[in-house]
Design a protein around this motif. Sequence first.
Motif, short mmCIF file in Angstrom:
data_model
loop_
_atom_site.label_atom_id
_atom_site.label_comp_id
_atom_site.label_asym_id
_atom_site.label_seq_id
_atom_site.Cartn_x
_atom_site.Cartn_y
_atom_site.Cartn_z
N SER A 134 0.74 -1.14 0.08
CA SER A 134 -0.11 -0.02 0.05
C SER A 134 0.75 1.23 -0.01
CB SER A 134 -0.82 0.04 1.23
OG SER A 134 -1.63 -1.03 1.11
N LYS B 240 -12.26 6.18 -4.74
CA LYS B 240 -12.71 5.07 -4.60
C LYS B 240 -11.57 3.83 -5.22
CE LYS B 240 -16.80 6.13 -3.09
NZ LYS B 240 -18.11 6.19 -4.04
N GLU C 95 -14.51 -9.38 -6.00
CA GLU C 95 -14.42 -10.50 -4.84
C GLU C 95 -13.74 -11.64 -5.34
OE1 GLU C 95 -18.22 -11.95 -4.00
OE2 GLU C 95 -18.69 -12.88 -5.64
N ILE D 290 -9.98 -8.02 -2.28
CA ILE D 290 -10.61 -7.22 -1.24
C ILE D 290 -9.68 -6.90 -0.30
CG2 ILE D 290 -12.38 -7.07 0.68
CD1 ILE D 290 -14.26 -8.86 -1.01
N PRO D 291 -8.93 -7.87 0.55
CA PRO D 291 -7.92 -7.60 1.48
C PRO D 291 -6.77 -6.37 0.91
CG PRO D 291 -7.96 -9.76 1.29
CD PRO D 291 -8.71 -9.21 0.15
N VAL E 239 -8.85 -2.97 0.51
CA VAL E 239 -9.26 -2.27 1.76
C VAL E 239 -7.88 -1.43 2.15
CG1 VAL E 239 -9.68 -2.62 4.13
CG2 VAL E 239 -11.20 -3.76 2.33
N LYS E 240 -6.94 -2.19 2.32
CA LYS E 240 -5.52 -1.64 2.98
C LYS E 240 -5.23 -0.40 2.02
CE LYS E 240 -3.28 -2.91 5.95
NZ LYS E 240 -3.20 -2.29 7.10
N ASP F 276 -7.33 2.60 2.45
CA ASP F 276 -7.21 3.31 3.96
C ASP F 276 -5.92 4.02 3.87
OD1 ASP F 276 -7.22 3.36 6.82
OD2 ASP F 276 -5.65 2.04 6.88
N ARG G 236 -12.10 5.21 -0.19
CA ARG G 236 -13.31 4.10 0.18
C ARG G 236 -12.95 3.07 -0.88
NH1 ARG G 236 -19.85 4.59 0.15
NH2 ARG G 236 -20.22 2.42 1.02
N SER G 237 -13.06 1.80 -0.24
CA SER G 237 -12.91 0.33 -0.93
C SER G 237 -14.09 -0.12 -1.20
CB SER G 237 -12.05 -0.49 -0.18
OG SER G 237 -12.68 -0.78 1.04
N TYR H 263 -16.05 -3.10 -3.93
CA TYR H 263 -15.84 -4.34 -4.89
C TYR H 263 -17.15 -5.04 -5.47
CZ TYR H 263 -17.76 -7.07 -0.64
OH TYR H 263 -18.41 -7.60 0.25
#
Length: 237
Positions: free
Chosen positions: A99, A113, A118, A122-123, A126-127, A130, A135-136, A138
């Motif tokens: 990241s 965004k 999926e 996703i992991p 999200v990271k 952040d 904003r994440s 999917y």
Amino acid sequence: MDAILQAREKLLAVDCLKVLKENLTFKELSEEVDMPPGVLNRYINGYVLPKNSRAKSIIEAFIKERMSRILTEESCCERSKVVITSTILSQPFLLELISFRVNELFCDEKPTKVLTIEVDGIPLAVKVADFLGARSIYAKRKQEASLHGHYTSNNDHSHRSVATPLYLPKELLKRNDSVLIVDDVVRGGTAMQLLVSICNQVRCRICGMFSIFMTKRAYEMFSRDFKISYLVQIGDA
């Protein structure tokens, strides 16, 4: 740069040093990062944090010298054409490091965004979101209940004749959004193309694309139209 991001980079730099120290003496580590052993000892044992410029240089050196090798070993992609990312995606340190790199590449694009598919993306999304202050979101392969309906991907621009459609709730993506599309592995690029088709329906701006692993073919295909980057190049399946 805000204070929170600076603090995250300092902590990440210390984590990089701790990973290096697992296989090096303080003398060897000192030679590798060009810093006194006493200073490194204080960083690793938590007495002080490195200043901003030193933290950034530690992280960038780690990425340059170690990142590709670690990702390759953790994914088994040297021994097999199958790229397994579960170990990478379950390690907070690696996700934070990835990241950091994505932030360096795309922060000037100001994404609002971070879009993925999926499940494995996703992991990472999200990271990355952040880290970027975004904003994440999917897309799913199955249409589920939504307040305002769904955007459904189309396969018009895919090189494959058939692709499972993706669904994204309409309330998650707006025309004024700036979107960074991410995934863990990109080979033929079908999933990325489907996500692009959703963004085109919304008429939002795609500010970039990123994947941990990517084929040369996929990179060349998307780089004609988008700012794109990856960490490890893999062969076609």
